[in-house]
Design a protein around this motif. Structure first.
Motif, PDB file in Angstrom:
ATOM      1  N   LEU A 173      -0.257  -4.734  -1.857  1.00 43.22           N
ATOM      2  CA  LEU A 173      -0.417  -5.373  -0.550  1.00 43.22           C
ATOM      3  C   LEU A 173      -1.295  -6.612  -0.661  1.00 43.22           C
ATOM      4  O   LEU A 173      -1.031  -7.636  -0.021  1.00 43.22           O
ATOM      5  CB  LEU A 173      -1.002  -4.383   0.457  1.00 43.22           C
ATOM      6  CG  LEU A 173      -0.113  -3.191   0.842  1.00 43.22           C
ATOM      7  CD1 LEU A 173      -0.827  -2.316   1.879  1.00 43.22           C
ATOM      8  CD2 LEU A 173       1.245  -3.644   1.372  1.00 43.22           C
ATOM      9  N   ARG A 174      -2.347  -6.526  -1.450  1.00 45.41           N
ATOM     10  CA  ARG A 174      -3.225  -7.690  -1.608  1.00 45.41           C
ATOM     11  C   ARG A 174      -2.508  -8.839  -2.296  1.00 45.41           C
ATOM     12  O   ARG A 174      -2.740 -10.017  -1.978  1.00 45.41           O
ATOM     13  CB  ARG A 174      -4.492  -7.293  -2.374  1.00 45.41           C
ATOM     14  CG  ARG A 174      -5.394  -6.354  -1.581  1.00 45.41           C
ATOM     15  CD  ARG A 174      -6.716  -6.095  -2.256  1.00 45.41           C
ATOM     16  NE  ARG A 174      -7.491  -5.120  -1.486  1.00 45.41           N
ATOM     17  CZ  ARG A 174      -8.200  -5.415  -0.402  1.00 45.41           C
ATOM     18  NH1 ARG A 174      -8.244  -6.668   0.028  1.00 45.41           N
ATOM     19  NH2 ARG A 174      -8.862  -4.478   0.242  1.00 45.41           N
ATOM     20  N   ALA A 175      -1.619  -8.499  -3.205  1.00 44.05           N
ATOM     21  CA  ALA A 175      -0.842  -9.557  -3.853  1.00 44.05           C
ATOM     22  C   ALA A 175       0.099 -10.228  -2.847  1.00 44.05           C
ATOM     23  O   ALA A 175       0.276 -11.450  -2.850  1.00 44.05           O
ATOM     24  CB  ALA A 175      -0.045  -8.975  -5.022  1.00 44.05           C
ATOM     25  N   LEU A 176       0.672  -9.434  -1.960  1.00 44.44           N
ATOM     26  CA  LEU A 176       1.587  -9.978  -0.958  1.00 44.44           C
ATOM     27  C   LEU A 176       0.860 -10.813   0.097  1.00 44.44           C
ATOM     28  O   LEU A 176       1.476 -11.644   0.765  1.00 44.44           O
ATOM     29  CB  LEU A 176       2.354  -8.842  -0.278  1.00 44.44           C
ATOM     30  CG  LEU A 176       3.410  -8.147  -1.149  1.00 44.44           C
ATOM     31  CD1 LEU A 176       3.841  -6.829  -0.524  1.00 44.44           C
ATOM     32  CD2 LEU A 176       4.619  -9.065  -1.339  1.00 44.44           C
ATOM     33  N   ALA A 177      -0.432 -10.617   0.248  1.00 42.80           N
ATOM     34  CA  ALA A 177      -1.198 -11.379   1.240  1.00 42.80           C
ATOM     35  C   ALA A 177      -1.263 -12.860   0.895  1.00 42.80           C
ATOM     36  O   ALA A 177      -1.561 -13.689   1.765  1.00 42.80           O
ATOM     37  CB  ALA A 177      -2.615 -10.812   1.367  1.00 42.80           C
ATOM     38  N   THR A 178      -0.996 -13.221  -0.333  1.00 47.47           N
ATOM     39  CA  THR A 178      -1.013 -14.632  -0.740  1.00 47.47           C
ATOM     40  C   THR A 178       0.403 -15.215  -0.816  1.00 47.47           C
ATOM     41  O   THR A 178       0.583 -16.318  -1.330  1.00 47.47           O
ATOM     42  CB  THR A 178      -1.692 -14.771  -2.113  1.00 47.47           C
ATOM     43  OG1 THR A 178      -0.945 -14.038  -3.098  1.00 47.47           O
ATOM     44  CG2 THR A 178      -3.121 -14.226  -2.061  1.00 47.47           C
ATOM     45  N   ASP A 179       1.374 -14.483  -0.319  1.00 49.07           N
ATOM     46  CA  ASP A 179       2.762 -14.930  -0.387  1.00 49.07           C
ATOM     47  C   ASP A 179       2.929 -16.253   0.355  1.00 49.07           C
ATOM     48  O   ASP A 179       2.300 -16.506   1.383  1.00 49.07           O
ATOM     49  CB  ASP A 179       3.682 -13.873   0.222  1.00 49.07           C
ATOM     50  CG  ASP A 179       5.135 -14.044  -0.184  1.00 49.07           C
ATOM     51  OD1 ASP A 179       5.585 -13.289  -1.057  1.00 49.07           O
ATOM     52  OD2 ASP A 179       5.810 -14.941   0.356  1.00 49.07           O
ATOM     53  N   VAL A 180       3.796 -17.096  -0.166  1.00 49.69           N
ATOM     54  CA  VAL A 180       4.015 -18.409   0.449  1.00 49.69           C
ATOM     55  C   VAL A 180       4.768 -18.297   1.771  1.00 49.69           C
ATOM     56  O   VAL A 180       4.707 -19.207   2.603  1.00 49.69           O
ATOM     57  CB  VAL A 180       4.783 -19.342  -0.504  1.00 49.69           C
ATOM     58  CG1 VAL A 180       3.956 -19.629  -1.743  1.00 49.69           C
ATOM     59  CG2 VAL A 180       6.144 -18.734  -0.891  1.00 49.69           C
ATOM     60  N   VAL A 220      -2.380  -1.327   5.996  1.00 50.18           N
ATOM     61  CA  VAL A 220      -2.975  -2.518   5.410  1.00 50.18           C
ATOM     62  C   VAL A 220      -4.506  -2.387   5.469  1.00 50.18           C
ATOM     63  O   VAL A 220      -5.062  -1.975   6.485  1.00 50.18           O
ATOM     64  CB  VAL A 220      -2.499  -3.784   6.152  1.00 50.18           C
ATOM     65  CG1 VAL A 220      -2.885  -3.777   7.615  1.00 50.18           C
ATOM     66  CG2 VAL A 220      -3.025  -5.038   5.462  1.00 50.18           C
ATOM     67  N   PRO A 221      -5.216  -2.672   4.381  1.00 50.22           N
ATOM     68  CA  PRO A 221      -6.678  -2.616   4.428  1.00 50.22           C
ATOM     69  C   PRO A 221      -7.213  -3.531   5.531  1.00 50.22           C
ATOM     70  O   PRO A 221      -6.716  -4.640   5.732  1.00 50.22           O
ATOM     71  CB  PRO A 221      -7.098  -3.101   3.037  1.00 50.22           C
ATOM     72  CG  PRO A 221      -5.925  -2.782   2.158  1.00 50.22           C
ATOM     73  CD  PRO A 221      -4.719  -2.992   3.015  1.00 50.22           C
TER      74      PRO A 221
END
Length: 503
Positions: free
Chosen positions: A291-298, A312-313
């Motif tokens: 989820l944290r990786a997806l938070a930086t998605d373009v 989600v945290p």
């Protein structure tokens, strides 16, 4: 369309004897309104059902008719509706199983709890649409049997049926243990069912765009796989093997599954299709690392989906609050916040975070009132509908932010009659605020008269029981049909006027 009679038919105060009179003159629109009345007697339901089969079908689905009320020969659609609700008779099912009208057999195939001999008859039907419909809704045993059907369209329907046994769904994905399909809808429409020279979109109106077959029924098999991958009964081990498939649609079908191993999540998180990543971001089974990786998605759609993930945290959600447009929506993670988290969110320096919290409607009075005194209009718009806010606090919101919060203040369930009148007198006016006042239970005659000046609020005000009776009567002749219909449906309309309007 007779707007006055349609309005009367929906009027909850219409006397029963006038309902009877309306039934005698009802067209389809009036009958539809009458059929929705909660006070409809059984005799009235029977009289309405006799007017047209569309109304009879509606009444059957609403539980207003029993099997004794329906003649399956005269009203087959109504009889099928009763079968669909489980209230029909087994002999009806046997009759419709061999009905010459294909659509009736197809409708029957979707009905629950059919006798075994009926399902056997439908499974052997010459029309593939009937067999496919049965495959979509049937029992586990019949689904397993139909998975071996020679037509690929039937197998596609089996793959979508959540009652299909997991082992059968796995076989549909792998092909192991099943004979190859011999036909598909594309083959059925070719003069020669042999393989085409090249894949091509088929021009038949009843086929989906891009349907093609070179002898292996490619488009139907692809859709069968997609249905199976979306089916929660499909074993995760079988589904996971499609994470690297060349088809974007198949990979997308995996993203919402809650049972995939973490290595598949990682693969899907790098998928080139934003829709796949967005569905993955909203999947509550995905772990915090991904989820944290997806938070930086373009893609903003991916980050927005992540905000809607119930697991989600919280720190991740607050970091997203100012970067994606979420709107006045209560997010699942905010709704589940603990008392300590609520206090922390209420004091966040970011107004976007405070706005998310303000969407809750169960806040402690202290936090609710503190948010009502917030300096940011976004927060006030979010908190304004919260029950329990005093009139003084609601008026203060209007004084400080005017048109930006006016409509939201008008939605507060505790807004007083005097406050609603204050809203309608605001200068400059806000058209949406008139609509909110017009549907508010506390609206007064004064505020409703003001709402009549707005075109979109006018029918809402015409239906409000607090509108003065002379005005309601006057609106019966309004040039706008929606307004006259709403006035006729107003429960404050005098019974003498209802009698006068009823033929």
């Amino acid at each position: 369309m007779n707007h006055i009679l349609c309005g009367l038919a929906a009027n909850p105060a219409l006397p029963s004897e006038l309902v009877d009179r309306l039934i005698t003159v009802a067209d389809d629109e009036i009958a539809t309104e009458l059929a929705a009345r909660p006070d409809l007697s059984h005799a009235q339901a029977l009289a309405l059902a006799a007017l047209g089969e569309g109304t009879a079908v509606h009444l059957a689905y609403e539980g207003r008719l029993a099997s004794a009320d329906i003649d399956p020969v005269a009203q087959p659609r109504a009889a099928l509706a009763l079968l669909d609700t489980g209230a029909g008779l087994p002999e009806w099912a046997r009759r419709f199983a061999t009905d010459p009208v294909i659509e009736r057999r197809e409708k029957l195939a979707a009905c629950p709890d059919l006798p075994p001999d009926v399902t056997d008859t439908l499974a052997a039907d010459s029309e593939i649409a009937v067999v496919a419909e049965l495959a979509l809704w049937t029992t586990p045993d019949m689904a397993a049997r139909l998975a071996r059907h020679p037509h690929a369209e039937v197998r596609r329907a089996v793959a979508a049926n959540e009652a299909t046994p997991p082992a059968v769904l796995e076989m549909l994905l792998t092909g192991d243990g099943l004979p190859p399909a011999l036909r598909c809808l594309v083959c059925d429409r070719e003069r020669t069912p042999a393989a085409h020279a090249h894949p091509h979109p088929h021009l038949a109106d009843d086929l989906p765009p891009g349907a093609f077959c070179t002898g292996s029924h490619e488009s139907t098999v692809h859709d069968m796989w997609r249905q199976a991958l979306s089916n929660p009964a499909t074993p995760a081990r079988a589904a996971a093997g499609f994470a690297g498939h060349s088809s974007a649609l198949l990979r997308w079908s995996l993203a919402a599954r809650p049972d995939l191993p973490p290595e598949v999540w990682g693969r899907l998180a790098d998928d080139p299709l934003p829709g796949t990543r967005a569905d993955l971001a909203e999947n509550p089974a995905v772990d915090a690392t991904h989820l944290r990786a997806l938070a930086t998605d373009v893609s903003p759609d991916v980050r927005r989906s992540l905000a809607h993930n119930p697991r989600v945290p919280l720190d991740l959600l607050t970091s997203l609050a100012g970067t994606v447009k979420i709107g006045a929506t209560l997010l699942p993670r905010i709704a589940a916040a603990t008392p300590a988290e609520v206090e922390s969110l209420a004091t966040s320096p970011d107004p976007a975070v405070r706005m998310l919290l303000a969407a809750r409607r169960d806040l402690p009075p202290g936090i609710r009132d503190a948010l009502a005194a917030d300096t940011d209009a976004k927060v006030l718009k979010s908190i304004a509908p919260h029950p329990g806010l005093s009139e003084a606090r609601l008026r203060d919101m209007i004084d400080r932010h005017g048109v930006r919060v006016l409509a939201k203040v008008a939605t507060n369930p505790d807004a007083s009659p005097s406050l609603l009148e204050h809203v309608t007198r605001h200068d400059p006016p806000v058209q949406k605020a008139f609509r909110e006042v017009a549907r508010h239970r506390n609206a007064t005659a004064t505020s409703l008269l003001a709402c009549l000046t707005d075109r979109r609020a006018r029918p809402l005000a015409a239906a409000h029981p607090s509108l003065p009776v002379p005005v309601i009567v006057e609106l019966l002749s309004d040039a706008e049909g929606r307004v006259s219909e709403a006035a006729a449906a107003n429960p404050s309309l005098p019974s003498a006027m209802m009698l006068k309007l009823t033929p």
